[in-house]
Design an enzyme around this catalytic site. Structure first.
Site, PDB file in Angstrom:
ATOM      1  N   CYS A   1      16.035 -57.787  36.019  1.00 52.19           N
ATOM      2  CA  CYS A   1      15.557 -59.367  36.393  1.00 52.19           C
ATOM      3  C   CYS A   1      16.752 -60.089  36.370  1.00 52.19           C
ATOM      4  O   CYS A   1      17.596 -59.956  35.531  1.00 52.19           O
ATOM      5  CB  CYS A   1      14.630 -59.561  35.157  1.00 52.19           C
ATOM      6  SG  CYS A   1      14.706 -61.390  34.653  1.00 52.19           S
ATOM      7  N   GLU A   2      16.850 -60.798  37.502  1.00 49.02           N
ATOM      8  CA  GLU A   2      17.994 -61.800  37.334  1.00 49.02           C
ATOM      9  C   GLU A   2      18.180 -62.859  36.563  1.00 49.02           C
ATOM     10  O   GLU A   2      19.233 -63.283  36.368  1.00 49.02           O
ATOM     11  CB  GLU A   2      18.162 -62.201  39.105  1.00 49.02           C
ATOM     12  CG  GLU A   2      17.245 -63.238  39.433  1.00 49.02           C
ATOM     13  CD  GLU A   2      17.333 -63.919  40.875  1.00 49.02           C
ATOM     14  OE1 GLU A   2      18.109 -63.176  41.805  1.00 49.02           O
ATOM     15  OE2 GLU A   2      16.474 -64.878  41.210  1.00 49.02           O
ATOM     16  N   HIS A   3      17.007 -63.255  36.209  1.00 51.41           N
ATOM     17  CA  HIS A   3      17.203 -64.323  34.964  1.00 51.41           C
ATOM     18  C   HIS A   3      17.648 -63.740  33.702  1.00 51.41           C
ATOM     19  O   HIS A   3      18.221 -64.612  33.015  1.00 51.41           O
ATOM     20  CB  HIS A   3      15.706 -64.896  34.684  1.00 51.41           C
ATOM     21  CG  HIS A   3      15.033 -65.468  35.959  1.00 51.41           C
ATOM     22  ND1 HIS A   3      13.821 -65.174  36.345  1.00 51.41           N
ATOM     23  CD2 HIS A   3      15.595 -66.244  36.932  1.00 51.41           C
ATOM     24  CE1 HIS A   3      13.554 -65.817  37.503  1.00 51.41           C
ATOM     25  NE2 HIS A   3      14.383 -66.609  37.837  1.00 51.41           N
ATOM     26  N   HIS A   4      17.479 -62.504  33.301  1.00 46.09           N
ATOM     27  CA  HIS A   4      17.756 -62.409  31.729  1.00 46.09           C
ATOM     28  C   HIS A   4      18.720 -61.049  31.712  1.00 46.09           C
ATOM     29  O   HIS A   4      19.242 -60.580  30.831  1.00 46.09           O
ATOM     30  CB  HIS A   4      16.671 -61.969  31.149  1.00 46.09           C
ATOM     31  CG  HIS A   4      15.696 -63.194  30.737  1.00 46.09           C
ATOM     32  ND1 HIS A   4      14.522 -63.334  31.889  1.00 46.09           N
ATOM     33  CD2 HIS A   4      15.828 -64.182  30.018  1.00 46.09           C
ATOM     34  CE1 HIS A   4      13.950 -64.511  31.386  1.00 46.09           C
ATOM     35  NE2 HIS A   4      14.653 -65.118  30.390  1.00 46.09           N
TER      36      HIS A   4
ATOM     37  N   GLN B   1      10.856 -59.577  41.155  1.00 43.45           N
ATOM     38  CA  GLN B   1       9.940 -58.646  41.974  1.00 43.45           C
ATOM     39  C   GLN B   1       9.454 -59.181  43.256  1.00 43.45           C
ATOM     40  O   GLN B   1       9.319 -58.032  44.188  1.00 43.45           O
ATOM     41  CB  GLN B   1       8.779 -58.400  40.949  1.00 43.45           C
ATOM     42  CG  GLN B   1       7.962 -57.308  41.107  1.00 43.45           C
ATOM     43  CD  GLN B   1       6.685 -57.013  40.322  1.00 43.45           C
ATOM     44  OE1 GLN B   1       7.013 -57.090  38.974  1.00 43.45           O
ATOM     45  NE2 GLN B   1       5.672 -56.537  40.814  1.00 43.45           N
TER      46      GLN B   1
ATOM     47  N   HIS C   1       8.102 -56.237  32.877  1.00 40.32           N
ATOM     48  CA  HIS C   1       9.113 -56.932  32.546  1.00 40.32           C
ATOM     49  C   HIS C   1       9.803 -57.117  31.282  1.00 40.32           C
ATOM     50  O   HIS C   1       8.764 -57.731  30.452  1.00 40.32           O
ATOM     51  CB  HIS C   1       9.152 -58.337  33.263  1.00 40.32           C
ATOM     52  CG  HIS C   1       9.055 -58.511  34.858  1.00 40.32           C
ATOM     53  ND1 HIS C   1       9.958 -59.001  35.636  1.00 40.32           N
ATOM     54  CD2 HIS C   1       8.172 -57.791  35.630  1.00 40.32           C
ATOM     55  CE1 HIS C   1       9.620 -58.754  36.835  1.00 40.32           C
ATOM     56  NE2 HIS C   1       8.451 -58.114  36.784  1.00 40.32           N
TER      57      HIS C   1
ATOM     58  N   CYS D   1      11.698 -58.746  29.932  1.00 40.26           N
ATOM     59  CA  CYS D   1      12.004 -60.122  29.471  1.00 40.26           C
ATOM     60  C   CYS D   1      10.643 -60.666  29.038  1.00 40.26           C
ATOM     61  O   CYS D   1      10.602 -61.724  28.259  1.00 40.26           O
ATOM     62  CB  CYS D   1      12.566 -61.102  30.546  1.00 40.26           C
ATOM     63  SG  CYS D   1      11.765 -61.240  31.943  1.00 40.26           S
TER      64      CYS D   1
HETATM   65  N1  LIG Z   1       8.676 -64.844  39.645  1.00 38.68           N
HETATM   66  C1  LIG Z   1       9.336 -64.219  39.150  1.00 38.68           C
HETATM   67  N2  LIG Z   1       9.593 -64.535  37.620  1.00 38.68           N
HETATM   68  C2  LIG Z   1      10.246 -63.837  36.910  1.00 38.68           C
HETATM   69  C3  LIG Z   1      10.693 -62.566  37.333  1.00 38.68           C
HETATM   70  N3  LIG Z   1      11.246 -62.048  36.255  1.00 38.68           N
HETATM   71  C4  LIG Z   1      11.301 -62.787  35.305  1.00 38.68           C
HETATM   72  N4  LIG Z   1      10.750 -63.917  35.744  1.00 38.68           N
HETATM   73  C5  LIG Z   1      10.421 -65.131  34.885  1.00 38.68           C
HETATM   74  O1  LIG Z   1      11.718 -66.158  35.092  1.00 38.68           O
HETATM   75  C6  LIG Z   1      11.206 -67.356  34.232  1.00 38.68           C
HETATM   76  C7  LIG Z   1      12.613 -67.848  33.650  1.00 38.68           C
HETATM   77  O2  LIG Z   1      12.116 -68.949  33.134  1.00 38.68           O
HETATM   78  P1  LIG Z   1      13.284 -70.109  32.116  1.00 38.68           P
HETATM   79  O3  LIG Z   1      12.095 -70.842  31.346  1.00 38.68           O
HETATM   80  O4  LIG Z   1      14.308 -70.201  32.777  1.00 38.68           O
HETATM   81  O5  LIG Z   1      13.635 -68.910  31.362  1.00 38.68           O
HETATM   82  P2  LIG Z   1      13.211 -68.627  29.402  1.00 38.68           P
HETATM   83  O6  LIG Z   1      13.358 -69.778  28.768  1.00 38.68           O
HETATM   84  O7  LIG Z   1      14.120 -67.435  29.039  1.00 38.68           O
HETATM   85  O8  LIG Z   1      11.739 -68.303  29.684  1.00 38.68           O
HETATM   86  P3  LIG Z   1      10.692 -67.488  28.959  1.00 38.68           P
HETATM   87  O9  LIG Z   1      10.861 -65.830  29.645  1.00 38.68           O
HETATM   88  O10 LIG Z   1       9.239 -68.089  29.147  1.00 38.68           O
HETATM   89  O11 LIG Z   1      11.156 -67.468  27.341  1.00 38.68           O
HETATM   90  C8  LIG Z   1      10.274 -66.840  33.176  1.00 38.68           C
HETATM   91  O12 LIG Z   1       9.133 -67.279  33.123  1.00 38.68           O
HETATM   92  C9  LIG Z   1      10.337 -65.031  33.643  1.00 38.68           C
HETATM   93  O13 LIG Z   1       9.071 -64.693  33.214  1.00 38.68           O
HETATM   94  C10 LIG Z   1      10.397 -61.981  38.607  1.00 38.68           C
HETATM   95  O14 LIG Z   1      10.526 -60.897  38.902  1.00 38.68           O
HETATM   96  N5  LIG Z   1       9.682 -62.902  39.313  1.00 38.68           N
HETATM   97 ZN   LIG Z   2      13.674 -62.158  32.932  1.00 36.77          ZN
END
Ligand SMILES: Nc1nc2c(ncn2[C@@H]2O[C@H](COP(=O)(O)OP(=O)(O)OP(=O)(O)O)[C@@H](O)[C@H]2O)c(=O)[nH]1
Ligand SMILES: [Zn+2]
Length: 188
Positions: free
Chosen positions: A77-80, A119, A147, A149
């Protein structure tokens, strides 16, 4: 440019320090090196063009559905930068008897999975790549994944699954073709 493993090592060393660990203790001494090797592997898709696998094509008079299902997928996952993993199902209908090797469909998924990903993007990149290289009558890609995360941290919902699909060509225009593919994916 390829993967800069020296830089990853330095960064991991700093992360270990930053979390309050001792990067010099025995168990951690080789960790930056190991993580660098691992990142090189799991992000190797950034340094290839996954579409190139589809250059392997054969002529075969088959203009009906081909489905490779339950392809294991591991991505980050590119966010975490934690894993998401599950299964991909790829269906296509060849045009004018132009088919590709079955393993190549799995290689395309893998090439795009080995990158920092979403994804949704993994799903559409796979579908678009097959459309472009094979020019089939249509493509349908479904990915179901968990996921990390969303399970080990944050909202903590283990067992939840995200399902994404990308439909192109005849799968978009013909509801019966789309239903046939979905039922083959679901019930066999
Ligand atoms: N659309 C999408 N979202 C993703 C994917 N993988 C992770 N995410 C979401 O990316 C979002 C990032 O949100 P942020 O609020 O910036 O991050 P955060 O504070 O760590 O959020 P939480 O996970 O809700 O604690 C989260 O809602 C994740 O669930 C993916 O493959 N597709
Ligand atoms: Zn993530």
């Amino acid at each position: 440019m390829g993967v800069d493993t020296d830089k990853i090592e330095q960064a991991v060393y700093m992360i270990l320090e930053a979390i309050g660990e001792d990067p010099e203790r025995e168990g951690l001494r080789d960790t930056p090196k190991r993580v660098a090797r691992m990142y090189k592997e799991v992000f190797s898709g950034l340094h290839e063009d996954p579409s190139s696998h589809l250059k392997v094509q054969f002529s075969e008079e088959h203009e009906e559905m081909v489905i490779v299902k339950d392809i294991p997928v591991y991505s980050m996952c590119e966010h975490h930068l934690v894993p998401f993993y599950g299964k991909a199902h790829v269906a296509y209908i060849p045009r004018k008897g132009k088919v590709t090797g079955l393993s190549k469909l799995a290689r395309v998924v893998e090439g795009y999975a080995k990158r920092p990903q979403l994804q949704e993007r993994l799903t559409s990149q796979t579908a678009d790549s097959i459309m472009k290289e094979l020019n089939p009558q249509g493509v349908l890609v479904v990915i179901e994944a968990e996921h990390m995360c969303m399970t080990m941290r944050g909202v903590k919902k283990p067992g939840s699954k995200t399902i994404t699909s990308a439909v192109r060509g005849i799968f978009k225009t013909s509801q019966s073709t789309r239903s046939e593919a979905f039922s083959l994916i679901e019930h066999h």
